[in-house]
Design a protein around this motif. Structure first.
Motif, PDB file in Angstrom:
ATOM      1  N   SER A   1       0.898 -25.016  56.369  1.00 39.73           N
ATOM      2  CA  SER A   1       2.020 -24.408  57.082  1.00 39.73           C
ATOM      3  C   SER A   1       2.094 -22.924  56.757  1.00 39.73           C
ATOM      4  O   SER A   1       1.610 -22.466  55.720  1.00 39.73           O
ATOM      5  CB  SER A   1       3.339 -25.090  56.711  1.00 39.73           C
ATOM      6  OG  SER A   1       3.598 -24.963  55.323  1.00 39.73           O
ATOM      7  N   VAL A   2       2.700 -22.183  57.661  1.00 42.30           N
ATOM      8  CA  VAL A   2       2.831 -20.734  57.517  1.00 42.30           C
ATOM      9  C   VAL A   2       4.307 -20.371  57.617  1.00 42.30           C
ATOM     10  O   VAL A   2       4.991 -20.771  58.565  1.00 42.30           O
ATOM     11  CB  VAL A   2       2.047 -19.989  58.615  1.00 42.30           C
ATOM     12  CG1 VAL A   2       2.273 -18.488  58.505  1.00 42.30           C
ATOM     13  CG2 VAL A   2       0.568 -20.301  58.515  1.00 42.30           C
ATOM     14  N   THR A   3       4.801 -19.646  56.638  1.00 35.94           N
ATOM     15  CA  THR A   3       6.174 -19.145  56.679  1.00 35.94           C
ATOM     16  C   THR A   3       6.155 -17.686  57.096  1.00 35.94           C
ATOM     17  O   THR A   3       5.531 -16.857  56.431  1.00 35.94           O
ATOM     18  CB  THR A   3       6.862 -19.272  55.308  1.00 35.94           C
ATOM     19  OG1 THR A   3       6.910 -20.651  54.931  1.00 35.94           O
ATOM     20  CG2 THR A   3       8.282 -18.720  55.365  1.00 35.94           C
ATOM     21  N   GLY A   4       6.783 -17.397  58.217  1.00 28.42           N
ATOM     22  CA  GLY A   4       6.855 -16.032  58.704  1.00 28.42           C
ATOM     23  C   GLY A   4       8.159 -15.376  58.298  1.00 28.42           C
ATOM     24  O   GLY A   4       9.210 -16.035  58.274  1.00 28.42           O
ATOM     25  N   LYS A   5       8.098 -14.109  57.967  1.00 25.09           N
ATOM     26  CA  LYS A   5       9.303 -13.353  57.624  1.00 25.09           C
ATOM     27  C   LYS A   5       9.213 -11.959  58.219  1.00 25.09           C
ATOM     28  O   LYS A   5       8.200 -11.270  58.079  1.00 25.09           O
ATOM     29  CB  LYS A   5       9.485 -13.245  56.104  1.00 25.09           C
ATOM     30  CG  LYS A   5       9.931 -14.531  55.445  1.00 25.09           C
ATOM     31  CD  LYS A   5      10.278 -14.304  53.974  1.00 25.09           C
ATOM     32  CE  LYS A   5      10.785 -15.589  53.336  1.00 25.09           C
ATOM     33  NZ  LYS A   5      11.149 -15.385  51.917  1.00 25.09           N
ATOM     34  N   PHE A   6      10.294 -11.581  58.894  1.00 21.57           N
ATOM     35  CA  PHE A   6      10.399 -10.218  59.388  1.00 21.57           C
ATOM     36  C   PHE A   6      10.947  -9.338  58.276  1.00 21.57           C
ATOM     37  O   PHE A   6      11.471  -9.825  57.272  1.00 21.57           O
ATOM     38  CB  PHE A   6      11.301 -10.167  60.619  1.00 21.57           C
ATOM     39  CG  PHE A   6      10.806 -11.010  61.755  1.00 21.57           C
ATOM     40  CD1 PHE A   6       9.668 -10.649  62.456  1.00 21.57           C
ATOM     41  CD2 PHE A   6      11.454 -12.188  62.106  1.00 21.57           C
ATOM     42  CE1 PHE A   6       9.186 -11.435  63.491  1.00 21.57           C
ATOM     43  CE2 PHE A   6      10.991 -12.981  63.136  1.00 21.57           C
ATOM     44  CZ  PHE A   6       9.846 -12.611  63.831  1.00 21.57           C
ATOM     45  N   ALA A   7      10.833  -8.030  58.452  1.00 23.66           N
ATOM     46  CA  ALA A   7      11.267  -7.096  57.421  1.00 23.66           C
ATOM     47  C   ALA A   7      12.751  -7.270  57.111  1.00 23.66           C
ATOM     48  O   ALA A   7      13.540  -7.676  57.971  1.00 23.66           O
ATOM     49  CB  ALA A   7      10.991  -5.658  57.857  1.00 23.66           C
ATOM     50  N   ALA A   8      13.110  -7.000  55.847  1.00 24.70           N
ATOM     51  CA  ALA A   8      14.512  -7.073  55.434  1.00 24.70           C
ATOM     52  C   ALA A   8      15.342  -6.083  56.249  1.00 24.70           C
ATOM     53  O   ALA A   8      14.808  -5.110  56.776  1.00 24.70           O
ATOM     54  CB  ALA A   8      14.622  -6.766  53.946  1.00 24.70           C
ATOM     55  N   PRO A   9      16.615  -6.309  56.396  1.00 28.49           N
ATOM     56  CA  PRO A   9      17.452  -7.364  55.817  1.00 28.49           C
ATOM     57  C   PRO A   9      17.353  -8.686  56.565  1.00 28.49           C
ATOM     58  O   PRO A   9      16.689  -8.769  57.603  1.00 28.49           O
ATOM     59  CB  PRO A   9      18.853  -6.777  55.932  1.00 28.49           C
ATOM     60  CG  PRO A   9      18.791  -5.947  57.172  1.00 28.49           C
ATOM     61  CD  PRO A   9      17.422  -5.333  57.170  1.00 28.49           C
ATOM     62  N   ASN A  10      18.056  -9.690  56.039  1.00 30.75           N
ATOM     63  CA  ASN A  10      17.968 -11.041  56.594  1.00 30.75           C
ATOM     64  C   ASN A  10      18.542 -11.144  57.998  1.00 30.75           C
ATOM     65  O   ASN A  10      18.329 -12.141  58.686  1.00 30.75           O
ATOM     66  CB  ASN A  10      18.695 -12.033  55.686  1.00 30.75           C
ATOM     67  CG  ASN A  10      17.947 -12.231  54.373  1.00 30.75           C
ATOM     68  OD1 ASN A  10      16.768 -11.923  54.265  1.00 30.75           O
ATOM     69  ND2 ASN A  10      18.645 -12.751  53.382  1.00 30.75           N
ATOM     70  N   THR A  11      19.280 -10.153  58.433  1.00 32.61           N
ATOM     71  CA  THR A  11      19.841 -10.185  59.792  1.00 32.61           C
ATOM     72  C   THR A  11      18.794  -9.881  60.851  1.00 32.61           C
ATOM     73  O   THR A  11      19.030 -10.104  62.035  1.00 32.61           O
ATOM     74  CB  THR A  11      20.983  -9.165  59.925  1.00 32.61           C
ATOM     75  OG1 THR A  11      20.509  -7.881  59.503  1.00 32.61           O
ATOM     76  CG2 THR A  11      22.170  -9.563  59.050  1.00 32.61           C
ATOM     77  N   ASN A  12      17.630  -9.363  60.423  1.00 28.14           N
ATOM     78  CA  ASN A  12      16.574  -9.057  61.391  1.00 28.14           C
ATOM     79  C   ASN A  12      16.004 -10.336  61.985  1.00 28.14           C
ATOM     80  O   ASN A  12      15.637 -11.262  61.264  1.00 28.14           O
ATOM     81  CB  ASN A  12      15.452  -8.257  60.724  1.00 28.14           C
ATOM     82  CG  ASN A  12      15.804  -6.802  60.549  1.00 28.14           C
ATOM     83  OD1 ASN A  12      16.828  -6.345  61.029  1.00 28.14           O
ATOM     84  ND2 ASN A  12      14.967  -6.065  59.850  1.00 28.14           N
ATOM     85  N   LYS A  13      15.932 -10.382  63.283  1.00 22.69           N
ATOM     86  CA  LYS A  13      15.420 -11.555  63.980  1.00 22.69           C
ATOM     87  C   LYS A  13      14.360 -11.128  64.986  1.00 22.69           C
ATOM     88  O   LYS A  13      14.412 -10.038  65.542  1.00 22.69           O
ATOM     89  CB  LYS A  13      16.555 -12.300  64.688  1.00 22.69           C
ATOM     90  CG  LYS A  13      17.566 -12.941  63.737  1.00 22.69           C
ATOM     91  CD  LYS A  13      18.682 -13.609  64.500  1.00 22.69           C
ATOM     92  CE  LYS A  13      19.598 -14.416  63.579  1.00 22.69           C
ATOM     93  NZ  LYS A  13      20.211 -13.583  62.540  1.00 22.69           N
ATOM     94  N   GLY A  14      13.414 -12.023  65.229  1.00 21.69           N
ATOM     95  CA  GLY A  14      12.373 -11.773  66.207  1.00 21.69           C
ATOM     96  C   GLY A  14      12.580 -12.619  67.446  1.00 21.69           C
ATOM     97  O   GLY A  14      13.619 -13.253  67.628  1.00 21.69           O
ATOM     98  N   THR A  15      11.553 -12.652  68.285  1.00 24.98           N
ATOM     99  CA  THR A  15      11.635 -13.369  69.555  1.00 24.98           C
ATOM    100  C   THR A  15      10.300 -14.043  69.840  1.00 24.98           C
ATOM    101  O   THR A  15       9.239 -13.475  69.565  1.00 24.98           O
ATOM    102  CB  THR A  15      11.960 -12.407  70.706  1.00 24.98           C
ATOM    103  OG1 THR A  15      13.134 -11.649  70.381  1.00 24.98           O
ATOM    104  CG2 THR A  15      12.198 -13.166  72.005  1.00 24.98           C
ATOM    105  N   LEU A  16      10.355 -15.251  70.382  1.00 21.76           N
ATOM    106  CA  LEU A  16       9.153 -15.905  70.849  1.00 21.76           C
ATOM    107  C   LEU A  16       8.875 -15.409  72.264  1.00 21.76           C
ATOM    108  O   LEU A  16       9.721 -15.517  73.155  1.00 21.76           O
ATOM    109  CB  LEU A  16       9.332 -17.425  70.849  1.00 21.76           C
ATOM    110  CG  LEU A  16       8.080 -18.241  71.203  1.00 21.76           C
ATOM    111  CD1 LEU A  16       6.994 -18.046  70.146  1.00 21.76           C
ATOM    112  CD2 LEU A  16       8.426 -19.719  71.339  1.00 21.76           C
TER     113      LEU A  16
END
Length: 234
Positions: free
Chosen positions: A67-82
């Motif tokens: 499995s792969v855990t993806g993380k966007f740059a801090a802070p935790n409020t940052n969200k991405g899009t599919l």
């Protein structure tokens, strides 16, 4: 005779040690997916437009189901899009490709949330990479850094041009020439108009055949040993 043997043994040991040092944390740029690599297909995360949380999980297609855990740059409020090429992404990937977009729309304006870190649960790979495109059209330089835990193994960079031509996305990847040490990768940009706003396609990773550098070294050492035997026989 003994002195000549000792000198030759010292030279051989020195060459091997020097080669090992030179190869430490050396990553070779790879510009296409490699045969035998496993993949992570982002379509498992939902439909086009799905909000990706700051941290998200995806499963690879390898026999061990890594499995792969993806993380966007801090802070935790940052969200991405599919994103899906041809649906909510009009760029350079193949039509229908599912993408992890390190960005989202706020009041109709794109906001970048890169870099993007991808950590393998099992890890221990010598190759990883993905197709890459900057969100905004124009020239850019992508960077892919490789880690063993928190230890950086090195990085590669590659320059490209973001356009609206499907099927022309740039691939950036790398080999770990020291062995299967990769447990995490980080995609980012070092140059471009919007360096935190980009997307990657299917992730490729695994233990795949490496260049024949070590084979060439072995041949050289065998030749050196033969030279030593000839010297001692005289």
């Amino acid at each position: 005779m003994k002195r000549s043997k000792m000198i030759l043994m010292f030279v051989a040991a020195f060459i091997l040690a020097a080669f090992s040092v030179a190869q430490a944390d050396t990553i070779l740029l790879v510009t296409s997916p490699q045969p035998g690599a496993s993949t992570v297909d982002w379509s498992q995360l939902g439909a086009a437009g799905q909000v990706l949380p700051h941290s998200f999980l995806a499963i690879g297609n390898d026999p061990n189901s890594d499995s792969v855990t993806g993380k966007f740059a801090a802070p935790n409020t940052n969200k991405g899009t599919l994103a899906v090429q041809g649906t909510n992404w009009g760029g350079d990937f193949n039509t229908g490709d599912y993408l992890v977009w390190a960005g989202h729309l706020t009041n109709g304006n794109p906001v970048g949330v890169g870099p993007l870190s991808l950590t393998f649960a099992l890890g221990g790979y010598n190759f990883a990479g993905a197709y890459f495109q900057q969100d905004f059209f124009g020239a850019f330089t992508a960077k892919l850094e490789f880690f063993d835990g928190t230890n950086s193994l090195g990085f590669v960079t590659e320059s490209g041009v973001s356009s609206g031509t499907p099927g022309t996305a740039m691939f950036i990847g790398g080999f770990d020439l020291t062995g299967s040490n990769i447990t995490r990768v980080v995609f980012s940009e070092t140059a471009g108009s919007h360096t935190t706003d980009f997307a990657i396609g299917t992730l490729y990773y695994g233990v795949v055949p490496e260049p024949g550098t070590m084979v060439l070294l072995g041949s050289g050492l065998i030749g050196l040993a033969g030279f030593a035997r000839r010297r001692m026989s005289k």
